[in-house]
Scaffold this motif. Structure first.
Motif, PDB file in Angstrom:
ATOM      1  N   ILE A  48       6.173  -2.110  11.539  1.00  0.00           N
ATOM      2  CA  ILE A  48       6.697  -0.864  10.991  1.00  0.00           C
ATOM      3  C   ILE A  48       5.882   0.313  11.518  1.00  0.00           C
ATOM      4  CG2 ILE A  48       7.226   0.451   8.900  1.00  0.00           C
ATOM      5  CD1 ILE A  48       7.256  -2.265   7.389  1.00  0.00           C
ATOM      6  N   VAL A  49       6.550   1.314  12.071  1.00  0.00           N
ATOM      7  CA  VAL A  49       5.937   2.576  12.478  1.00  0.00           C
ATOM      8  C   VAL A  49       5.934   3.504  11.262  1.00  0.00           C
ATOM      9  CG1 VAL A  49       6.063   4.544  14.039  1.00  0.00           C
ATOM     10  CG2 VAL A  49       6.906   2.299  14.786  1.00  0.00           C
ATOM     11  N   VAL A  50       4.786   4.112  10.958  1.00  0.00           N
ATOM     12  CA  VAL A  50       4.677   5.004   9.798  1.00  0.00           C
ATOM     13  C   VAL A  50       4.297   6.400  10.282  1.00  0.00           C
ATOM     14  CG1 VAL A  50       3.644   5.388   7.542  1.00  0.00           C
ATOM     15  CG2 VAL A  50       3.966   3.039   8.368  1.00  0.00           C
ATOM     16  N   GLN A  60      -4.217  10.310   5.963  1.00  0.00           N
ATOM     17  CA  GLN A  60      -3.727  10.691   4.643  1.00  0.00           C
ATOM     18  C   GLN A  60      -2.629   9.724   4.190  1.00  0.00           C
ATOM     19  OE1 GLN A  60      -3.040  14.793   5.896  1.00  0.00           O
ATOM     20  NE2 GLN A  60      -4.845  15.478   4.776  1.00  0.00           N
ATOM     21  N   THR A  61      -1.525  10.219   3.693  1.00  0.00           N
ATOM     22  CA  THR A  61      -0.542   9.341   3.053  1.00  0.00           C
ATOM     23  C   THR A  61       0.096   8.336   4.015  1.00  0.00           C
ATOM     24  OG1 THR A  61       1.379   9.314   1.566  1.00  0.00           O
ATOM     25  CG2 THR A  61       1.356  10.995   3.301  1.00  0.00           C
ATOM     26  N   ALA A  62       0.239   8.679   5.296  1.00  0.00           N
ATOM     27  CA  ALA A  62       0.806   7.715   6.254  1.00  0.00           C
ATOM     28  C   ALA A  62      -0.065   6.473   6.347  1.00  0.00           C
ATOM     29  CB  ALA A  62       0.968   8.365   7.629  1.00  0.00           C
ATOM     30  N   GLY A  63      -1.377   6.679   6.423  1.00  0.00           N
ATOM     31  CA  GLY A  63      -2.284   5.534   6.470  1.00  0.00           C
ATOM     32  C   GLY A  63      -2.277   4.736   5.187  1.00  0.00           C
ATOM     33  N   SER A  67      -1.279   0.818   5.264  1.00  0.00           N
ATOM     34  CA  SER A  67      -2.199  -0.229   4.824  1.00  0.00           C
ATOM     35  C   SER A  67      -1.572  -1.100   3.753  1.00  0.00           C
ATOM     36  CB  SER A  67      -3.511   0.385   4.318  1.00  0.00           C
ATOM     37  OG  SER A  67      -3.301   1.169   3.162  1.00  0.00           O
ATOM     38  N   LYS A  68      -0.806  -0.507   2.847  1.00  0.00           N
ATOM     39  CA  LYS A  68      -0.160  -1.276   1.782  1.00  0.00           C
ATOM     40  C   LYS A  68       0.937  -2.182   2.346  1.00  0.00           C
ATOM     41  CE  LYS A  68      -1.190   1.670  -2.190  1.00  0.00           C
ATOM     42  NZ  LYS A  68      -1.718   0.593  -3.065  1.00  0.00           N
ATOM     43  N   LEU A  69       1.688  -1.702   3.303  1.00  0.00           N
ATOM     44  CA  LEU A  69       2.727  -2.544   3.910  1.00  0.00           C
ATOM     45  C   LEU A  69       2.101  -3.682   4.708  1.00  0.00           C
ATOM     46  CD1 LEU A  69       5.213   0.251   5.026  1.00  0.00           C
ATOM     47  CD2 LEU A  69       5.617  -1.450   3.242  1.00  0.00           C
ATOM     48  N   ALA A  70       0.983  -3.418   5.384  1.00  0.00           N
ATOM     49  CA  ALA A  70       0.297  -4.483   6.129  1.00  0.00           C
ATOM     50  C   ALA A  70      -0.197  -5.565   5.181  1.00  0.00           C
ATOM     51  CB  ALA A  70      -0.864  -3.902   6.934  1.00  0.00           C
TER      52      ALA A  70
END
Length: 318
Positions: A48-50, A60-63, A67-70
């Motif tokens: 997934i590209v964020v 910030q929020t993208a990371g 991290s949660k999706l990983a």
């Protein structure tokens, strides 16, 4: 692993990488690659590209979402847009929506080179303007197999029509003139000071309580970052005012689509618009009750609720 990435330690969940673009702009994207804690480079994973919001950076929020999706089994990449953050490109803080959209596909390009990523299972999500750019990228790039959005902003609509959609297109003509004037002064070597806020730069600049929270997010210890100054080059308005992130969504946005927005978000109307316009036969809209636009950036309960919907969506479609 491919030559372009270093071997990940089994105890590591992320590493900083550089992603060269092939879009003709000559930029290199600074990114963070996240992997599941039980990562096995001999296995293939969905990816997934964020994409970050306008004026934001990967830290910030993208990371946070990446991290949660990983942690739930995906390979993810959060990156800084061209001309922003730790990525290369001049002028600094250019917010050209066409290049931002191309950046999404540049990360997809990179993912296809990784032997542990299944090319047929690459999705994309974004937050705020990054969500709009993600939708636009999916319209242009059918390699993106599924699309998720959080607090989505179509940056062209926002700058033309205002935070709540109450301004007519034609009334944005003076802002278009402002962008054109900045190009003239840039050409004369007088670019210093040609800065336009992407969020309120001072608390007193915020027109309402929700956008005051945007100031708080970017300019206080809540989530400020030295690479996210909160402004863009004024010349960026020349591309933004006439841009529609949803252009031809009625014909070409056919991928499974999940939109997430807060019930109290002034920006929700833009997610409503894409939901109506997208051609996808598999589209859903999850409303986080009581949340505003910024709550979904870092509010623990709000982010957890968003992730609890994103994970099964991507598992089902990747």
């Amino acid at each position: 692993m491919s030559e372009k990435t270093s071997t990940l330690e089994r105890t590591s969940t992320s590493e900083t990488i550089d992603i060269p673009t092939h879009n003709g702009y000559g930029t290199t994207l600074s990114a963070v690659l996240f992997v599941p804690s039980d990562f096995d480079e001999n296995t293939t994973y969905p990816a997934i590209v964020v994409s970050h919001r306008g004026g934001g950076v990967k830290e910030q929020t993208a990371g946070l979402y990446a991290s949660k999706l990983a942690a739930d089994g995906f390979v993810t990449i959060a990156y800084d847009a061209s001309f922003q953050g730790a990525s290369t490109g001049e002028p600094r803080q250019l917010e050209n929506p066409h290049i931002r959209t191309e950046d999404v596909s540049a990360v997809v390009d990179y993912l296809t080179t990784l032997p542990y990523v299944d090319d047929e299972r690459i999705g994309a999500m974004g937050i705020c303007a990054g969500a709009g750019y993600t939708a636009n990228a999916a319209i242009n790039d059918p390699r993106i197999a599924a699309v998720g959005t959080v607090s989505m902003v179509n940056i062209g609509q926002m700058f033309r029509n205002g935070w709540d959609g109450s301004i007519a297109d034609a009334d944005a003509a003076p802002v278009l003139d402002q962008g054109a004037s900045a190009r003239t002064t840039d050409a004369a070597g007088e670019a210093e000071g040609n800065r336009f806020p992407l969020a309120p730069m001072r608390r007193e600049d915020a027109p309402n309580a929700e956008l005051e929270e945007a100031w708080e997010y970017y300019h206080t210890p809540r989530c400020e970052h030295p690479n996210a100054p909160g402004w863009m080059t004024t010349r960026s308005l020349s591309q933004i005012i006439t841009y529609d992130a949803f252009h031809k969504a009625e014909a070409f946005l056919t991928q499974p689509l999940l939109l997430i927005a807060g019930s109290e978000a002034g920006s929700k109307w833009m997610s409503d618009d894409l939901y109506e316009r997208a051609a996808s036969d598999d589209k859903s809209f999850h409303v986080v009750e009581g949340a505003n636009h910024m709550s979904l950036y870092d509010g623990k309960e709000e982010v957890d609720e968003a992730v609890s919907v994103l994970v099964p969506f991507f598992r089902r479609n990747l």
